[in-house]
Every structure is written in C-alpha cells, then in structure tokens.
Motif scaffolding. Structure first.
Motif, PDB file in Angstrom:
ATOM      1  N   PRO A   1      54.138  44.764  31.555  1.00  0.00           N
ATOM      2  CA  PRO A   1      52.738  45.200  31.539  1.00  0.00           C
ATOM      3  C   PRO A   1      52.166  45.258  32.958  1.00  0.00           C
ATOM      4  O   PRO A   1      52.685  44.649  33.887  1.00  0.00           O
ATOM      5  CB  PRO A   1      52.053  44.113  30.713  1.00  0.00           C
ATOM      6  N   TRP A   2      51.076  45.999  33.077  1.00  0.00           N
ATOM      7  CA  TRP A   2      50.387  46.070  34.359  1.00  0.00           C
ATOM      8  C   TRP A   2      49.703  44.738  34.640  1.00  0.00           C
ATOM      9  O   TRP A   2      49.053  44.169  33.767  1.00  0.00           O
ATOM     10  CB  TRP A   2      49.352  47.184  34.357  1.00  0.00           C
ATOM     11  N   GLN A   3      49.875  44.260  35.863  1.00  0.00           N
ATOM     12  CA  GLN A   3      49.262  42.995  36.282  1.00  0.00           C
ATOM     13  C   GLN A   3      48.201  43.292  37.354  1.00  0.00           C
ATOM     14  O   GLN A   3      48.525  43.866  38.388  1.00  0.00           O
ATOM     15  CB  GLN A   3      50.314  42.028  36.833  1.00  0.00           C
ATOM     16  N   GLU A   4      46.985  42.917  37.062  1.00  0.00           N
ATOM     17  CA  GLU A   4      45.887  43.201  37.980  1.00  0.00           C
ATOM     18  C   GLU A   4      45.448  41.942  38.724  1.00  0.00           C
ATOM     19  O   GLU A   4      45.480  40.842  38.178  1.00  0.00           O
ATOM     20  CB  GLU A   4      44.680  43.782  37.217  1.00  0.00           C
ATOM     21  N   SER A   5      45.081  42.137  39.972  1.00  0.00           N
ATOM     22  CA  SER A   5      44.549  41.048  40.795  1.00  0.00           C
ATOM     23  C   SER A   5      43.442  41.610  41.670  1.00  0.00           C
ATOM     24  O   SER A   5      43.452  42.795  42.025  1.00  0.00           O
ATOM     25  CB  SER A   5      45.647  40.422  41.662  1.00  0.00           C
ATOM     26  N   THR A   6      42.493  40.778  42.006  1.00  0.00           N
ATOM     27  CA  THR A   6      41.371  41.196  42.853  1.00  0.00           C
ATOM     28  C   THR A   6      41.237  40.238  44.033  1.00  0.00           C
ATOM     29  O   THR A   6      41.529  39.040  43.923  1.00  0.00           O
ATOM     30  CB  THR A   6      40.046  41.209  42.064  1.00  0.00           C
ATOM     31  N   TYR A   7      40.800  40.769  45.134  1.00  0.00           N
ATOM     32  CA  TYR A   7      40.542  39.975  46.330  1.00  0.00           C
ATOM     33  C   TYR A   7      39.555  40.730  47.205  1.00  0.00           C
ATOM     34  O   TYR A   7      39.327  41.937  47.015  1.00  0.00           O
ATOM     35  CB  TYR A   7      41.838  39.687  47.102  1.00  0.00           C
ATOM     36  N   ASP A   8      38.958  40.018  48.144  1.00  0.00           N
ATOM     37  CA  ASP A   8      37.968  40.606  49.056  1.00  0.00           C
ATOM     38  C   ASP A   8      38.645  41.078  50.337  1.00  0.00           C
ATOM     39  O   ASP A   8      39.498  40.380  50.899  1.00  0.00           O
ATOM     40  CB  ASP A   8      36.873  39.599  49.397  1.00  0.00           C
TER      41      ASP A   8
END
Length: 345
Positions: free
Chosen positions: A218-225
């Motif tokens: 599956p697609w794995q999403e991550s967020t950062y600044d």
C-alpha cells in the motif's frame, strides 16, 4: 556644480589622507595580508588540478572583504571630522556649495578606497594569469569591486554629514556594512526557516513477485515541514559578495558545475529561488517513473533562474544616495538648528 571648486575639495581631502602616517601603515598591512594569502593559496591550489579559477575568486572576495572593512574608517568621519577640527566652517563661507562639499568628500573617499584596489591589482593580475581566466570574468569582478568601494564610501560620507560625532558615524557605517554582508545571510536563514511549508510524501514498495507480475504494497504517506527559502531569497540580493558572484560570468566544467567560488555562490543563491515540491509520490514498483528524475546541473539551474545582482545594486545605490541627500540637508548653510554641542568654528 563647478568642476574647479569640486576639484579643490577633493584635493584638500586627499592631501589630508596623504599626510597621515596611518594611511601608509594600513596600505602596508593590506599588502602584507594579500601577499600572505596569495602565497598560501598558491601552495594549496598547486596540489589540485584546475585550482586557478578558485585562486582568483578567493583573492577577489578577500580584497572585497578587506576594502569594506577599511573604507568606513576614512569615509565615516569625512564631514563631522572637519567640523570637530574647525576646518569645515571656513570652507562653508567660501563659494563652495554644500553639494560640492558632500560630493567632493564622497569622491575623495572613493579614490582613497581605490588606492587599496591599486595595491591589490598586482596580486589579482598574477591570479588571473595563473587561473587562465577569460578577460570578461576578470574585468567584471574588478568593475564590481570599484562600484562596491564607491557604495561604502557614499554610506560613510552620508553618515558623517548626518551624525554629529565621528565615532557614531563610523560605527553606523560599520553597522550598515555588517547588515549588508552578515545581516542579509542571517535574515535569509532565519526567514526561510520560519516560513515553513508542510510536504507530503507518498511511497510504495514492491512486496514480492506473483504470477501476474510484481506485487506492490500500500501507499505509505508521511508529512514533514520544509523551509521556504524561495520566499526570502531576495534578501541576499543586496549582499556585496552575492552581487559579485552573481554579476561575474560563471564558467562551468564538462559536468555542468562551476569552476570557481563565484559560480558556487551564485548557484547556491539561484537554487534558493526554486519552489520546492510539496506533494511527492515515489513508486518503487514502477522503475519507469524514475526516468529523467535526476537533479538538474548547476548550469541548468542558472539558465532557468533570474539574476539578482542588478536589483542588489539598485538597493545599494538607493541607500547610498539617500544618505548623501540627507547629509546634504544636514550640512547646508545657513543652518536653522544644530545638535547640542556641535562646533561651528
């Protein structure tokens, strides 16, 4: 504005400089520093191939640094120093106008700064010959040096006419020079870090092989600044070293990367203009998605971005001209009001 009277003001100012022992001491120290750095640079770059352009650009930046550090000493007390010595008032009662006094002292301070460039010229010629540089690169960098000396001289003379005390005007000139050289870098770093943007990255990895092909997870999403230096890159436009690097023609090697310090600094500033990608999708299950995704070379970045050196020069000219006009307004006679304790004659 009368050329003869202007020449008289310049001559009087230069004769005061020539009679000073400190003037020759500073020229000697300046030459000794250049001699030492040139010898060390030749020894260092002789161990590497293609180090000639780096040698020249390093010496040019060193000359620029030394000149902007020395010039405020002579220009920052040009007007109020004469007022304290009771030599300004006798000049003001002659036919010489206030504009001629300010412009004459500015030109004299500029010529004084150019004397340091004259001392540095033999070292720059040696570095030019050793680096195998084109004449356009050498002439452009020399022209920027001359202009920057004039800008610092104008700032110093302007403050010396605005402020009553030589100590305060010299200190104010140094503060402005520090703001242009160091302050712009600090503002760029802090501003870009403060103006952050959230970046979302989606990744997918293969989990194994099946009869029908590659199985993907599956697609794995991550967020950062991420800092947004593209919003504050213009702060560096007025920096004298950035103007020098951006205005000087950049020479690239066969791989498309700069061959000197000019190009490295210009490439770094131009790279800050690029708007970062805030939504990234990386599919490791599809090798074709990586085709042509390599980072652009420095020459490609320079071709796609906007030069800023002329904007920086306009900002510096506006600052210098504003201070000279303000100084003219504070020096013109008859004066309606003077700061407390100001000496007239």
């Amino acid at each position: 504005m009368n050329a003869a009277r202007l020449g008289t003001v310049i001559g009087l100012e230069l004769r005061q400089r020539v009679r000073s022992v400190a003037w020759y001491v500073m020229l000697g120290i300046f030459a000794a520093i250049l001699l030492l750095v040139t010898a060390l640079a030749f020894a260092a770059f002789s161990l590497t191939t293609g180090g000639g352009p780096w040698l020249f650009s390093l010496l040019v930046f060193l000359v620029l640094l030394l000149v902007v550090l020395v010039s405020p000493t002579f220009s920052g007390s040009a007007v109020n120093g004469d007022r304290d010595a009771a030599t300004l008032a006798p000049l003001q009662v002659t036919l010489v106008t206030t504009a001629e006094i300010i412009v004459g002292k500015f030109l004299a301070a500029w010529i004084t700064g150019l004397a340091f460039l004259a001392v540095a010229l033999p070292f720059l010629l040696i570095a030019t010959a050793a680096g195998g540089l084109g004449p356009l690169t050498a002439l452009t960098s020399l022209a920027v040096l001359i202009v920057e000396v004039g800008v610092v001289a104008a700032i110093g003379v302007g403050f010396s006419a605005v402020l009553a005390r030589p100590l305060f005007s010299v200190a104010s000139t140094y503060l402005v020079v520090a703001a242009l050289t160091i302050g712009t870098v600090i503002a760029f770093g802090l501003g870009g870090t403060a103006l952050r943007t959230e970046v979302t990255t989606a990744e997918r990895y293969p989990t194994g092989a099946t009869a029908s092909g590659t199985a993907c997870g599956p697609w794995q999403e991550s967020t950062y600044d991420m800092p947004r230096f593209d919003r504050v890159w213009w702060v560096l436009a007025a920096n004298p070293f950035v103007i020098m690097a951006d205005a000087t023609p950049t020479e690239f090697n066969v791989a498309g990367y700069p061959e000197d310090l000019f190009g490295q600094i210009a490439f770094g500033v131009r790279s800050a203009q690029i708007v970062p990608e805030t939504d990234r999708r990386v599919d490791y299950c599809d090798p074709d998605s990586f085709t042509g995704s390599s980072s652009p070379t420095a020459s490609e970045v320079m071709a796609e971005t906007t030069p800023s050196w002329f904007i920086g020069l306009l900002l510096q000219f506006a600052l210098a001209a504003g201070l000279l006009l303000w100084g003219w307004a504070r020096t013109r006679t008859p004066a309606k009001a003077l700061p407390p304790g100001t000496r007239i004659a």
